[in-house]
Design an enzyme around this catalytic site. Sequence first.
Site, short mmCIF file in Angstrom:
data_model
loop_
_atom_site.label_atom_id
_atom_site.label_comp_id
_atom_site.label_asym_id
_atom_site.label_seq_id
_atom_site.Cartn_x
_atom_site.Cartn_y
_atom_site.Cartn_z
N ASP A 78 0.86 -1.19 0.00
CA ASP A 78 0.00 0.00 0.00
C ASP A 78 0.89 1.24 0.00
O ASP A 78 1.76 1.38 0.86
CB ASP A 78 -0.92 0.00 1.23
CG ASP A 78 -2.07 1.00 1.06
OD1 ASP A 78 -2.42 1.32 -0.10
OD2 ASP A 78 -2.61 1.46 2.08
N HIS A 120 -3.52 14.06 0.57
CA HIS A 120 -3.77 13.19 1.72
C HIS A 120 -2.61 13.26 2.71
O HIS A 120 -2.83 13.44 3.92
CB HIS A 120 -3.99 11.75 1.25
CG HIS A 120 -4.08 10.76 2.37
ND1 HIS A 120 -5.14 10.74 3.26
CD2 HIS A 120 -3.23 9.76 2.77
CE1 HIS A 120 -4.95 9.77 4.15
NE2 HIS A 120 -3.80 9.17 3.88
N GLU A 153 -9.28 4.24 -2.28
CA GLU A 153 -8.04 4.00 -3.02
C GLU A 153 -8.37 3.25 -4.31
O GLU A 153 -9.48 2.76 -4.49
CB GLU A 153 -7.08 3.11 -2.21
CG GLU A 153 -6.68 3.71 -0.87
CD GLU A 153 -5.46 3.01 -0.23
OE1 GLU A 153 -4.72 2.31 -0.95
OE2 GLU A 153 -5.28 3.20 0.99
N GLN A 190 -4.53 2.46 14.97
CA GLN A 190 -3.40 2.95 14.16
C GLN A 190 -2.54 3.95 14.94
O GLN A 190 -1.32 3.88 14.94
CB GLN A 190 -3.96 3.61 12.89
CG GLN A 190 -2.92 4.10 11.90
CD GLN A 190 -3.57 4.70 10.64
OE1 GLN A 190 -4.79 4.71 10.50
NE2 GLN A 190 -2.75 5.20 9.74
N TYR A 219 1.41 2.63 15.41
CA TYR A 219 2.18 2.81 14.17
C TYR A 219 3.63 3.24 14.35
O TYR A 219 4.42 3.16 13.41
CB TYR A 219 1.45 3.75 13.20
CG TYR A 219 1.73 5.23 13.39
CD1 TYR A 219 1.10 5.94 14.41
CD2 TYR A 219 2.60 5.90 12.55
CE1 TYR A 219 1.34 7.30 14.57
CE2 TYR A 219 2.85 7.26 12.70
CZ TYR A 219 2.22 7.95 13.72
OH TYR A 219 2.46 9.29 13.88
N THR A 259 -4.65 6.52 0.03
CA THR A 259 -5.89 7.29 0.03
C THR A 259 -5.82 8.41 -1.00
O THR A 259 -4.82 9.14 -1.07
CB THR A 259 -6.12 7.90 1.42
OG1 THR A 259 -6.06 6.84 2.38
CG2 THR A 259 -7.46 8.60 1.52
#
Length: 425
Positions: free
Chosen positions: A135, A142, A210, A249, A253, A358
């Site tokens: 990804d 974004h 996406e 997240q 992360y 995104t």
Amino acid sequence: MKITANNPNRKSWLKVEKHSDFPIQNIPFGVFLTKDDIITIGSRIGDYAIDLAALHQLGYFEGIPLTDDIFMQNTLNDFISDGRTTWRLVRNRIANIFDIENSKLKENKEHKNKILFNIKDIEMLLPVDIGDYTDFYSSKEHATNVGTMFRDPDNALLPNWLHIPIGYHGRSSSIIVSGTKIRRPHGQTIPNNASQPVFGPSKLVDFELEMGFITTDANKLGKSISIDEAEEYIFGMVLLNDWSARDIQKWEYVPLGPFLAKNFASTISPWIVTMDALTPFKTESPEQNPKPLPYLQQDGKNSYDIKLQAAIKPKKQEETIVSNTNFKYMYWTMTQQLAHQTVNGCNVRSGDLYGSGTISGPTKDSYGSMLELTWKGTNPIKMNDGTERKFINDGDTVILRGYCKNDKVRIGFGECKGKIRKAKM
Ligand code: MN
């Protein structure tokens, strides 16, 4: 080889509604299950699903080098491995078979019964066995929005962003086909101002609008794919909802990036629209300043004008469109992403999926996630049923749509949808 399937003047003897995503100029590829429990590789024109295994068995692909069972499979991986010349020959032939001027199949009732299904009578399956999933994070708008919200509005983009198509390796096992319901995930989160994490259902489930591209096997380990040849190895595109649990997240992360917040589900649309079909809709990507390093430099039109939309449909209520954006806003192109992915010698395989990241546009109504649309929940969206949304509620269905249109042709991706069910342990 000429892509005769793209002829904008061609009409089909199959009925196609005016605003259909699937005119004879599209001819996407997918995998479906018939009422008789047979899995086959197929295509689609209008509201008809076309059984390509049956077409092949009845001799309609004569003269094209295909193995006997190439379409009698439950994934497209082997067909994708056959390469671009074969994809083109098959797409051109399908266009020819269903051309209004060609009566061969049109007038053969027995064959038609074996080949054609009403789209309502079949079930779409995941079109590829996805070995690896990457990804990216390639929308400047974004990345800027997220950097502004979570770090520093004056330095929203990290120093590497304008030089590298940033990405991470995701998980392929939880990629699901449109229509599959999704259970709200549990996980660790850290309440505001707390020093200890808590465990429970995510409170901030979000979508990410996406698109994904699917590759053929292109390079051996240790060899890279140059930016000039990258396009040849991209089979086609799908809509992709990279569902994200924002609260999970936020806590997990650092320092390695997304993990469990992103792998409870990622939904893709079932029909892969080929790069060949998308060719008429090529457009320029945003100007890149600073100029990227030589292995990422390219000229000409390297993006695609694909109009995109996200809608939320609460249970038993009408939907509300929450975003309208366009694939052409992406700063890094697919060919740059693929050249970058392989520049170190990383090998790609048939059926691999690459998410764009995104897709957010320049205006507030063109952002590709609730995180941005509601600015972390501070600015809720008013829904048509009178309720408000900061993120996605239980019972909500998120629907992504995408299509391309010029003076003569409109082709699209159908829908990519998923419903969030309440958490359950
Ligand atoms: Mn994503």
